[in-house]
Design a protein around this motif. Structure first.
Motif, short mmCIF file in Angstrom:
data_model
loop_
_atom_site.label_atom_id
_atom_site.label_comp_id
_atom_site.label_asym_id
_atom_site.label_seq_id
_atom_site.Cartn_x
_atom_site.Cartn_y
_atom_site.Cartn_z
N ALA A 154 0.83 -1.36 -0.09
CA ALA A 154 0.19 0.00 -0.08
C ALA A 154 0.89 1.27 0.17
CB ALA A 154 -1.08 -0.21 1.41
N GLY A 155 0.43 2.25 -0.86
CA GLY A 155 1.00 3.57 -0.98
C GLY A 155 1.37 4.28 0.50
N PRO A 156 0.48 4.37 1.36
CA PRO A 156 0.72 4.99 2.62
C PRO A 156 1.77 4.20 3.51
CG PRO A 156 -1.75 5.00 2.05
CD PRO A 156 -1.05 4.02 1.10
N GLN A 157 1.60 2.71 3.40
CA GLN A 157 2.62 2.03 4.20
C GLN A 157 3.97 2.14 3.59
OE1 GLN A 157 1.90 -2.16 3.60
NE2 GLN A 157 3.60 -2.73 5.09
N ALA A 158 4.09 2.24 2.28
CA ALA A 158 5.43 2.44 1.62
C ALA A 158 5.78 3.74 2.08
CB ALA A 158 5.30 2.42 -0.05
N PHE A 159 5.09 4.89 2.31
CA PHE A 159 5.43 6.16 2.59
C PHE A 159 6.06 6.15 4.08
CE2 PHE A 159 4.43 10.42 4.42
CZ PHE A 159 5.63 11.03 3.44
N MET A 160 5.22 5.67 4.85
CA MET A 160 5.38 5.60 6.25
C MET A 160 6.82 4.81 6.41
SD MET A 160 3.24 7.66 7.62
CE MET A 160 3.29 7.30 9.52
N THR A 161 7.16 3.81 5.74
CA THR A 161 8.33 2.84 6.29
C THR A 161 9.55 3.47 5.31
OG1 THR A 161 7.57 1.25 4.14
CG2 THR A 161 7.08 1.12 6.54
N GLY A 162 9.36 4.79 4.51
CA GLY A 162 10.61 5.38 3.69
C GLY A 162 10.83 4.42 2.41
#
Length: 142
Positions: A113-121
C-alpha cells in the motif's frame, strides 16, 4: 483481454510472491527487460483510472523509479477526467514520487500500500503531498 493485460497477468504472481532479488531477476528476463516491464505498467495505468473521481482535478505525477540500471522516469498527467502517461522527466510536475523498482511493482498490484510504503520510507514524495494522496482516489491497482 489485451496482449498487454495478458503479459501483466502472467507477471503478477512473480510480483506478488517473489522476494526482491528474484523479482528483479524475473523483471530483467521479461521482454524488453526493466524498460519493457515499466512500459507495460504505464501502458496499463489508464485502465485503472477512475475518470469520474478526477473530473475536477488536474496535475502531473512524476515517477522516479530506482532500478539496477539507474533511475527511470515516467509521468502520469490528469486533466479533469482524462489521463495521459509518458516517459521522461518533466520540468514542473505537481508531485514527484521516488520509489525502488520492486516496491513500485508491488504497489501496482496492491501487494504494498502507498501509505505503508511512505510511512516506512520506501516511497519518497516531494512537491504537493496532498495531490500525491489523490492517486488512491483516482487510480486502482493493475
Amino acid at each position: 483481454m489485451s496482449e498487454a493485460r495478458t503479459r501483466f497477468e502472467d507477471l503478477r504472481p512473480v510480483i506478488d510472491d517473489s522476494p526482491k532479488e528474484e523479482l528483479l531477476t524475473a523483471v530483467k528476463e521479461q521482454p524488453g527487460g526493466i524498460d519493457g516491464v515499466l512500459g507495460l505498467v504505464f501502458e496499463l495505468t489508464p485502465d485503472s483510472f477512475k475518470a469520474d473521481k478526477a473530473r475536477k482535478g488536474e496535475g502531473t505525477f512524476q515517477y522516479e523509479i530506482d532500478t539496477p540500471e539507474g533511475p527511470k522516469f515516467y509521468h502520469v498527467s490528469v486533466d479533469h477526467g482524462t489521463c495521459a502517461v509518458g516517459r521522461g522527466r518533466l520540468d514542473s510536475p505537481k508531485v514527484t514520487i521516488g520509489v525502488e523498482l520492486g516496491d513500485f511493482l508491488k504497489m501496482t498490484t496492491g501487494k504494498l500500500a502507498g501509505p505503508q510504503a511512505f510511512m516506512t520510507g520506501k516511497l519518497k514524495v516531494s512537491g504537493n503531498t496532498f495531490f500525491a494522496m489523490k492517486w488512491r482516489d483516482w487510480f486502482g491497482t493493475l
